[in-house]
Design a protein around this motif. Structure first.
Motif, short mmCIF file in Angstrom:
data_model
loop_
_atom_site.label_atom_id
_atom_site.label_comp_id
_atom_site.label_asym_id
_atom_site.label_seq_id
_atom_site.Cartn_x
_atom_site.Cartn_y
_atom_site.Cartn_z
N LEU A 508 -5.82 11.85 -5.79
CA LEU A 508 -6.22 11.53 -4.42
C LEU A 508 -6.21 10.02 -4.26
CD1 LEU A 508 -7.35 12.50 -1.67
CD2 LEU A 508 -9.65 12.24 -2.66
N SER A 509 -5.53 9.54 -3.23
CA SER A 509 -5.43 8.11 -2.97
C SER A 509 -5.59 7.85 -1.49
CB SER A 509 -4.08 7.56 -3.45
OG SER A 509 -3.83 7.88 -4.80
N ALA A 510 -5.81 6.60 -1.14
CA ALA A 510 -5.87 6.20 0.27
C ALA A 510 -5.16 4.87 0.42
CB ALA A 510 -7.31 6.10 0.75
N LEU A 511 -4.18 4.82 1.31
CA LEU A 511 -3.45 3.59 1.60
C LEU A 511 -4.07 2.96 2.84
CD1 LEU A 511 -1.01 1.76 0.95
CD2 LEU A 511 0.36 3.22 2.44
N LEU A 512 -4.47 1.72 2.75
CA LEU A 512 -5.08 1.00 3.86
C LEU A 512 -4.05 0.04 4.45
CD1 LEU A 512 -7.48 2.11 2.15
CD2 LEU A 512 -8.80 0.14 2.91
N LEU A 513 -3.79 0.18 5.75
CA LEU A 513 -2.72 -0.57 6.40
C LEU A 513 -3.27 -1.48 7.50
CD1 LEU A 513 -0.14 2.36 6.91
CD2 LEU A 513 -0.20 0.69 5.03
N TYR A 517 1.27 -1.95 10.24
CA TYR A 517 1.62 -0.95 9.24
C TYR A 517 1.99 -1.55 7.88
CZ TYR A 517 1.75 1.99 13.38
OH TYR A 517 1.41 2.64 14.55
N SER A 518 1.73 -2.82 7.68
CA SER A 518 1.92 -3.41 6.36
C SER A 518 0.69 -3.10 5.50
CB SER A 518 2.13 -4.92 6.46
OG SER A 518 1.00 -5.55 7.03
N THR A 519 0.87 -3.15 4.19
CA THR A 519 -0.20 -2.75 3.27
C THR A 519 -1.30 -3.80 3.20
OG1 THR A 519 1.35 -1.45 1.93
CG2 THR A 519 -0.72 -2.12 0.89
N ASP A 520 -2.53 -3.34 3.32
CA ASP A 520 -3.70 -4.18 3.09
C ASP A 520 -4.18 -3.99 1.65
OD1 ASP A 520 -6.05 -5.57 3.07
OD2 ASP A 520 -6.99 -4.51 4.73
N SER A 521 -4.52 -2.76 1.29
CA SER A 521 -4.96 -2.44 -0.07
C SER A 521 -4.89 -0.94 -0.24
CB SER A 521 -6.38 -2.96 -0.32
OG SER A 521 -7.29 -2.38 0.61
N TRP A 522 -5.38 -0.43 -1.35
CA TRP A 522 -5.43 1.01 -1.55
C TRP A 522 -6.56 1.37 -2.49
CZ3 TRP A 522 -0.94 -1.65 -3.24
CH2 TRP A 522 -0.85 -1.87 -4.61
N LEU A 523 -6.92 2.65 -2.45
CA LEU A 523 -7.88 3.23 -3.36
C LEU A 523 -7.18 4.33 -4.14
CD1 LEU A 523 -10.85 3.37 -0.89
CD2 LEU A 523 -11.08 2.44 -3.19
N SER A 524 -7.31 4.29 -5.46
CA SER A 524 -6.68 5.29 -6.31
C SER A 524 -7.27 5.16 -7.70
CB SER A 524 -5.16 5.08 -6.35
OG SER A 524 -4.85 3.90 -7.08
N TYR A 525 -6.73 5.89 -8.65
CA TYR A 525 -7.26 5.79 -10.01
C TYR A 525 -6.98 4.42 -10.62
CZ TYR A 525 -2.61 6.36 -12.14
OH TYR A 525 -1.30 6.18 -12.54
#
Length: 723
Positions: A508-513, A517-525
């Motif tokens: 399970l992950s979350a992409l923060l944009l 729509y460019s990438t800010d950060s993400w949450l994942s393992y």
């Protein structure tokens, strides 16, 4: 079997078939049943509570056990949800600190020390080789003991179960609703229709079964029962053959036809013979599915049945031994020659195909005279086109207003999505506007006059369910493109999976944009913490089931978009696991509670797509700081193993942008068309409802509606689509 049928009614209607049993004083047991339902976010309606109170205690307990099992499955509380970090969302370590802790524990273990030292010397570490990584270090009961009880909140979800009619009547009504649906059902809906058809195919039937896949499922039951078949094309027979072989009645996936009994073979051949005898031109339809027809012929042995010569012609056409020019080839020949007027004249005899070719015809038209001919033909045949096709074209024309540099998204019937640039020339604005006005007028003509309309405003931005395949099975799930408000301080995603045969690792992950729509950060393992969010920890196998969570404090999130995703890192696909589902919860910051609290679950949907990356929905922060969700129900192809948010961020961003920027037709659109001199529209604010019959449209059914009211909720929202 009775329990599964009762469960089917509850899932589709949120009604409990009128409970049966001896009379008695069951009031205490009924109140206890109601309290138990509250713990999973459900409650009994006053009418249902009163009915149960008049039964014996034993009858109430029997009903309660079966119902609680069903609603627990609906919300995802039938399994044990355990995070890797026992205190989640508290005390989640930084990623690097956690990995170092795992290495330290491995070095203290005599069985793993040598292997880990070798890896460290080689400057490459396999996390799966660390005994403490990816495997639960505590039991479920230990996790429960580490968390305070959930504090009840007025914002918790409450789903009301209403009193239904007798089980036989409820099943018959549900059969008629599913079989007669004007829009295609999803895979789960077709499966349930098959169950119902086995019981109801010889009873009352809907006035029409317009969706071909539904007709195939009903025909399967009718053929086995020896009843007349509902056939008007050779393709209907092919779909029926697929149903008899437990194959794909949509004909999108190849079916391996089984050896069929003589009665079934005779039924299929007689059906083919009757269709072709009534209209020999139907032979042309064989070309669209030549290979499946050839394989079916090998199973049916038509040469053994000379009394059905027209059936044999079908397979002769499939083998190329008999000529039958297809309608589509004639159309293609005219389009290749840019003969727009000729193509329009021919397509008027197939109104649905004319609508589907509309954009192309307008783009290749040489002058205004030809475009006028196209528009006139569409207006002329519109009354003969199904409502979902009219609405699909209306939505398409609305989105053709945009500039052509916007991305174009394609989604197949299994939810697989891909995006390409849109290089099509624009449709002339004047022609587009004329068509939109004409289609609106056609829809307005078909919609019933609702009289007094009682409306829940939360349903206004729900996308019209033009296909059941645009909605996953589950609880609180809205059609693709729908927008719903997100009210709560804490947003928590969850995924659960249980492997069937092989070690399976879902991430399970979350992409923060950002807004562009460019990438800010993400949450994942690989990134357990980000601004406003924490990850519950990586679980890398699920022989007994596994869960992962992401918790976000929405007030602290700085990004514009949050895109939860489920990546298959290793093992079985979504359709191969014993079970897999995704959902999200909302709660206030002070509520505490376990990582999974069923009454805070707002949505739970099955994961059953063919891709290796699942995108259930996207959350968007508006300019006023409020959050909303837009529903995706999409799958990306991904790679065979090792899918990670870091690697797919570009493709995810493109798909999200294409869906977010596209405007869907919503319930609001149909309400606007229905509003007129004969319609009174009242907004329901959760208070008392009128004493008179109304047409109610909302996400959930209020209590106390007049028994003669027409009720449209999320469970039967497809009924708003005119035929």
């Amino acid at each position: 079997m009775a329990h599964s049928l009762e469960s089917l009614v509850i899932r589709h209607t949120h009604r409990l078939a009128s409970p049966e049993g001896s009379s008695g004083d069951g009031a205490v047991a009924a109140r206890q049943f109601d309290a138990a339902l509250t713990s999973v976010g459900f409650k009994l309606s006053a009418e249902l509570l009163d009915r149960l109170s008049g039964l014996s205690e034993a009858a109430v307990v029997h009903t309660a056990r079966r119902t609680l099992r069903t609603v627990s499955e609906m919300v995802g509380d039938h399994v044990r949800h355990n995070p890797y970090f026992i205190d989640f969302p508290a005390n989640v370590p930084d990623t690097e600190d956690f990995w170092i802790q795992c290495v330290a524990k491995a070095l203290d273990d005599d069985t793993s020390r040598g292997n880990v030292l070798t890896q460290l010397r080689q400057r490459a570490l396999d996390l799966l080789s660390l005994p403490a990584y990816g495997r639960y270090q505590h039991g479920y009961e230990e996790m429960l003991a580490a968390h305070d009880e959930l504090i009840a909140s007025a914002g918790d979800r409450v789903t009301v179960l209403h009193l239904g009619r007798g089980l036989d009547d409820e099943l018959a009504d549900l059969y008629l609703a599913l079989a007669g649906s004007t829009t295609p059902l999803g895979e789960d809906g077709l499966r349930d229709l098959r169950t119902l058809a086995e019981r109801c195919a010889l009873g009352p039937q809907p006035e029409a079964i317009p969706v071909r896949e539904n007709r195939a499922v009903v025909n399967e039951a009718r053929l086995r029962a020896g009843a007349d078949l509902l056939l008007d094309t050779v393709t209907d027979v092919l779909r029926l053959a697929c149903a008899l072989s437990s194959g794909d009645v949509t004909l999108r996936e190849p079916t391996r036809f089984r050896a069929l009994s003589r009665p079934l073979r005779r039924g299929l051949l007689a059906g083919l013979d009757a269709v072709v005898a009534a209209n020999p031109a139907k032979l042309a339809d064989v070309h669209a599915h030549r290979e499946p027809f050839k394989r079916l012929g090998e199973r049916l042995h038509p040469h053994e049945y000379p009394r059905w010569p027209h059936a044999a012609e079908v397979f002769a056409v499939a083998r190329g031994e008999k000529r039958a020019r297809s309608f589509d080839s004639r159309v293609e020949e005219l389009l290749d020659a840019f003969d727009v007027l000729g193509a329009v004249k021919l397509l008027k005899s197939a109104p649905g195909k004319l609508f589907r070719a509309l954009d192309l015809l307008l783009r290749i038209a040489a002058d205004q005279e030809q475009r006028d001919a196209v528009v006139s033909a569409v207006v002329e045949v519109a009354p003969q086109v199904s409502g979902r096709v009219v609405l699909s074209v209306r939505e398409h024309l609305h989105n053709r207003v945009r500039e052509s540099d916007e991305p174009r998204v394609f989604v197949n019937r299994r939810g697989r999505a891909f995006v390409t640039p849109d290089f099509r020339p624009p449709v002339p604005a004047a022609d587009r506007d004329r068509l939109i006005a004409a289609l609106d007028a056609e829809m307005r003509r078909r919609l019933p006059a609702p009289g007094r309309l009682l409306l829940d405003s939360d349903v206004l931005d729900v996308a019209l369910p033009l296909s059941g395949r645009a909605t996953a099975a589950g609880l609180g799930v809205l059609p693709r493109g729908s927008v719903s408000a997100v009210d709560g301080d804490q947003l928590r995603f969850f995924v659960y999976w249980k492997q069937a045969r092989y070690r399976t690792d879902y991430d399970l992950s979350a992409l923060l944009l950002h807004a562009d729509y460019s990438t800010d950060s993400w949450l994942s393992y690989t990134s357990l913490k980000a601004v406003g969010g924490v990850h519950s920890g990586d679980v890398t196998e699920a022989p007994d089931g596994a869960s992962e969570f992401i918790n976000l404090s929405l007030g602290r999130v700085r990004s514009t978009f949050v895109v939860p995703q489920v990546n298959i890192y290793a093992g079985e696909g979504f359709e191969e696991t014993e079970e897999s589902f995704f959902g999200f919860m909302l709660r206030d910051g002070a509520q505490k509670g376990r990582p999974f609290e069923p009454r805070t679950v707002r949505m739970k949907s099955e994961l059953r797509g063919v891709g290796r990356v699942a995108l259930p929905l996207v959350f968007r922060r508006g300019g006023d700081g409020r959050w909303c969700a837009k529903w995706l129900h999409l799958y990306l192809r991904g790679i065979s193993s090792g899918n990670r948010v870091e690697e797919n961020q570009a493709s995810v961003s493109k798909v999200v942008r294409a869906i977010v920027e596209r405007e869907q037709l919503t319930v609001r659109y149909l309400i606007d068309l229905m509003s007129g001199d004969t319609t009174t529209v009242d907004l329901w604010d959760g208070g008392p409802v009128p004493d008179e019959p109304v047409t109610y449209i909302g996400l959930d059914r209020p209590e106390g509606l007049h028994p003669d009211s027409r009720i449209i909720t999320l469970e039967n929202l497809r009924d708003v689509i005119p035929g």
